[in-house]
Design an enzyme around this catalytic site. Structure first.
Site, PDB file in Angstrom:
ATOM      1  N   LYS A  59       0.556  -1.464   0.445  1.00  0.00           N
ATOM      2  CA  LYS A  59      -0.254  -0.001  -0.115  1.00  0.00           C
ATOM      3  C   LYS A  59       0.846   1.193  -0.255  1.00  0.00           C
ATOM      4  O   LYS A  59      -0.096   2.368  -0.034  1.00  0.00           O
ATOM      5  CB  LYS A  59      -0.812   0.353   1.213  1.00  0.00           C
ATOM      6  CG  LYS A  59      -1.846  -1.296   1.438  1.00  0.00           C
ATOM      7  CD  LYS A  59      -3.048  -0.854   2.779  1.00  0.00           C
ATOM      8  CE  LYS A  59      -3.205  -2.177   3.133  1.00  0.00           C
ATOM      9  NZ  LYS A  59      -4.376  -1.599   4.330  1.00  0.00           N
ATOM     10  N   LYS A  84     -13.117  -5.554   5.371  1.00  0.00           N
ATOM     11  CA  LYS A  84     -13.046  -4.528   5.253  1.00  0.00           C
ATOM     12  C   LYS A  84     -12.776  -3.588   4.610  1.00  0.00           C
ATOM     13  O   LYS A  84     -13.813  -2.865   4.750  1.00  0.00           O
ATOM     14  CB  LYS A  84     -12.865  -4.147   7.032  1.00  0.00           C
ATOM     15  CG  LYS A  84     -13.491  -5.193   7.814  1.00  0.00           C
ATOM     16  CD  LYS A  84     -12.962  -3.934   9.338  1.00  0.00           C
ATOM     17  CE  LYS A  84     -11.895  -4.804  10.368  1.00  0.00           C
ATOM     18  NZ  LYS A  84     -10.893  -4.126  10.077  1.00  0.00           N
ATOM     19  N   LYS A 133      -8.307 -12.228  -0.160  1.00  0.00           N
ATOM     20  CA  LYS A 133      -8.252 -12.441   1.039  1.00  0.00           C
ATOM     21  C   LYS A 133     -10.198 -11.458   1.298  1.00  0.00           C
ATOM     22  O   LYS A 133     -10.232 -10.427   0.591  1.00  0.00           O
ATOM     23  CB  LYS A 133      -7.795 -11.882   3.035  1.00  0.00           C
ATOM     24  CG  LYS A 133      -8.009 -11.160   2.859  1.00  0.00           C
ATOM     25  CD  LYS A 133      -6.969 -10.698   4.546  1.00  0.00           C
ATOM     26  CE  LYS A 133      -7.075  -9.729   4.916  1.00  0.00           C
ATOM     27  NZ  LYS A 133      -8.296  -8.974   5.667  1.00  0.00           N
TER      28      LYS A 133
HETATM   29  P1  ATP Z   1      -8.637  -3.942   6.120  1.00  0.00           P
HETATM   30  O1  ATP Z   1      -8.779  -4.332   4.913  1.00  0.00           O
HETATM   31  O2  ATP Z   1      -8.864  -2.805   7.271  1.00  0.00           O
HETATM   32  O3  ATP Z   1      -7.240  -4.783   6.610  1.00  0.00           O
HETATM   33  P2  ATP Z   1      -9.298  -6.528   7.405  1.00  0.00           P
HETATM   34  O4  ATP Z   1     -10.700  -7.215   7.497  1.00  0.00           O
HETATM   35  O5  ATP Z   1      -8.124  -7.331   6.960  1.00  0.00           O
HETATM   36  O6  ATP Z   1      -9.438  -5.145   7.446  1.00  0.00           O
HETATM   37  P3  ATP Z   1      -8.624  -6.174  10.314  1.00  0.00           P
HETATM   38  O7  ATP Z   1      -9.129  -5.323  11.210  1.00  0.00           O
HETATM   39  O8  ATP Z   1      -7.329  -6.200   9.986  1.00  0.00           O
HETATM   40  O9  ATP Z   1      -9.310  -6.631   9.204  1.00  0.00           O
HETATM   41  O10 ATP Z   1      -8.107  -7.563  10.639  1.00  0.00           O
HETATM   42  C1  ATP Z   1      -8.813  -7.656  12.187  1.00  0.00           C
HETATM   43  C2  ATP Z   1      -8.873  -9.434  12.562  1.00  0.00           C
HETATM   44  O11 ATP Z   1      -9.794 -10.654  11.468  1.00  0.00           O
HETATM   45  C3  ATP Z   1      -7.501  -9.655  12.445  1.00  0.00           C
HETATM   46  O12 ATP Z   1      -6.766 -11.187  13.438  1.00  0.00           O
HETATM   47  C4  ATP Z   1      -6.823 -10.159  11.222  1.00  0.00           C
HETATM   48  O13 ATP Z   1      -6.430 -11.115  10.739  1.00  0.00           O
HETATM   49  C5  ATP Z   1      -8.684 -11.306  11.170  1.00  0.00           C
HETATM   50  N1  ATP Z   1      -9.174 -11.427   9.564  1.00  0.00           N
HETATM   51  C6  ATP Z   1      -9.446 -10.083   8.528  1.00  0.00           C
HETATM   52  N2  ATP Z   1      -9.752 -10.849   7.305  1.00  0.00           N
HETATM   53  C7  ATP Z   1      -9.484 -12.058   7.347  1.00  0.00           C
HETATM   54  C8  ATP Z   1     -10.344 -13.441   6.606  1.00  0.00           C
HETATM   55  N3  ATP Z   1     -10.494 -12.510   5.504  1.00  0.00           N
HETATM   56  N4  ATP Z   1     -10.313 -14.122   7.010  1.00  0.00           N
HETATM   57  C9  ATP Z   1      -9.735 -14.481   8.381  1.00  0.00           C
HETATM   58  N5  ATP Z   1      -9.498 -13.733   8.956  1.00  0.00           N
HETATM   59  C10 ATP Z   1      -9.285 -12.464   9.093  1.00  0.00           C
HETATM   60 MG    MG Z   2      -6.460  -6.325   7.331  1.00  0.00          MG
END
Ligand code: ATP
Ligand code: MG
Length: 317
Positions: free
Chosen positions: A108, A190, A187
């Protein structure tokens, strides 16, 4: 043993967060475990302050409704002064090369990126080390950042004196990485702009069913667990297995339609109690405020002694 983990209010919580993180946190039984909403981490990219405030509140409610003991929860910015101080000490323990090597920064980053995007893994190390966490449950996308926290803890302890617990990452066995339903090559996230492939924890049942029915599969027309060649189908099998406590390799479905329908039913049931709990909590602002304040007081009390020792050993304060 102290477990610690966080979720960033960069968007609404989704199924990947729930299966990969939140529901494991809810099963944690250590009295000193700590889970928090990492709102400071959401500032590393362009964001809207009122939206950040409201997402932080919503996520805190999701954590409570997920069944995590409220006495183990807090919001990161409630400790902004303590974290700011420790972050500086750790930035002065970390090399530029170590920070720039982080895969997320390389993906990023760029010269126009905020400096905070480069340094936020150090803030994350401060989150972990300030609380003396020994286990950090994360998805595999965060393993590298926990490695950095380990290196910084070891280096500080060796250079200035033993003060930090060296943390260890732990990853859940199934559904460690839920994939986007429409782009199974990445993956579920959010912060993805296109929400069609992301099932949010607060989506209503009809929307969940619609999103899953449109999940990308393939033209092989065979329900089999082959993550390399059939990533879309494998993702659906993993989600179903995670929701029903089965193994993705053992599952059989006659058609893709039957698979999708079963996955939708399982996901709707899995998320139903959380959605209803969040609705109740958000309608009672005083209760959520009380949970937030109690969590902040507890986390601060625990952090103060370690922060004071680290500053003293570092030759300041
Ligand atoms: P962003 O896109 O902003 O990084 P994110 O969806 O990756 O958001 P995080 O806040 O980075 O979410 O992660 C919160 C928790 O959820 C962490 O423990 C992360 O490893 C887990 N997590 C995030 N995305 C996934 C996914 N697709 N599958 C399983 N675990 C996930
Ligand atoms: Mg993340």
């Amino acid at each position: 043993m102290t477990r610690l983990s966080a979720i960033t209010p960069s968007g609404h919580a989704h199924l990947g967060n729930h299966l990969g993180a939140l529901r494991h946190w809810a099963r944690s039984d250590g009295p000193d475990d700590l889970y928090f909403v990492s709102d400071l981490h959401a500032m590393t990219v362009s964001y809207n302050p009122p939206r950040l405030r409201s997402l932080t509140r919503e996520l805190l409610a999701v954590l409570v409704a997920s069944g995590i003991d409220p006495s183990r929860l807090c919001v990161q910015s409630d400790l902004v002064r303590e974290l700011g101080a420790l972050s500086w000490v750790l930035e002065c323990t970390c090399s530029y090369g170590e920070a720039a090597r982080m895969t997320q920064f390389k993906a990023k980053g760029g010269t126009a990126a905020r400096l905070g995007l480069l340094t936020y893994p150090v803030l994350m190390a401060a989150d972990i080390l300030l609380q003396g966490a020994s286990k950090v449950p994360v998805g595999d996308d965060q393993l590298q950042h926990v490695e950095l926290a380990r290196s910084l803890a070891r280096r500080f302890n060796a250079s200035y004196g033993e003060v930090f617990v060296v943390p260890e990452a732990v990853t859940p066995p199934t559904a460690a990485r839920v994939r986007d339903l429409t782009s199974p090559d990445r993956k579920m996230s959010k912060s993805t702009r296109d929400a069609a492939g992301v099932v949010f924890v607060l989506d209503d049942p009809d929307l969940i069913r619609r999103k899953i029915s449109r999940a990308v599969t393939d033209s092989l027309d065979e329900v089999a667990y082959r993550p390399e060649t059939q990533p879309g189908v494998a993702n659906l099998l993993e989600i179903y297995a995670a929701c029903t406590g089965t193994s993705p390799r053992d599952l059989t479905f006659p058609t893709y339609a039957a698979l999708k329908s079963a996955v939708a039913d399982a996901v709707i049931e899995e998320l139903r109690p959380i959605r209803s709990g969040v609705t109740t909590l958000l309608s009672d602002p005083a209760e959520l405020d009380r949970i937030r304040k109690a969590g902040a007081d507890r986390a601060r009390t625990r952090a103060t002694h370690r922060l004071d020792s680290a500053l003293r050993l570092a030759g300041v304060a």
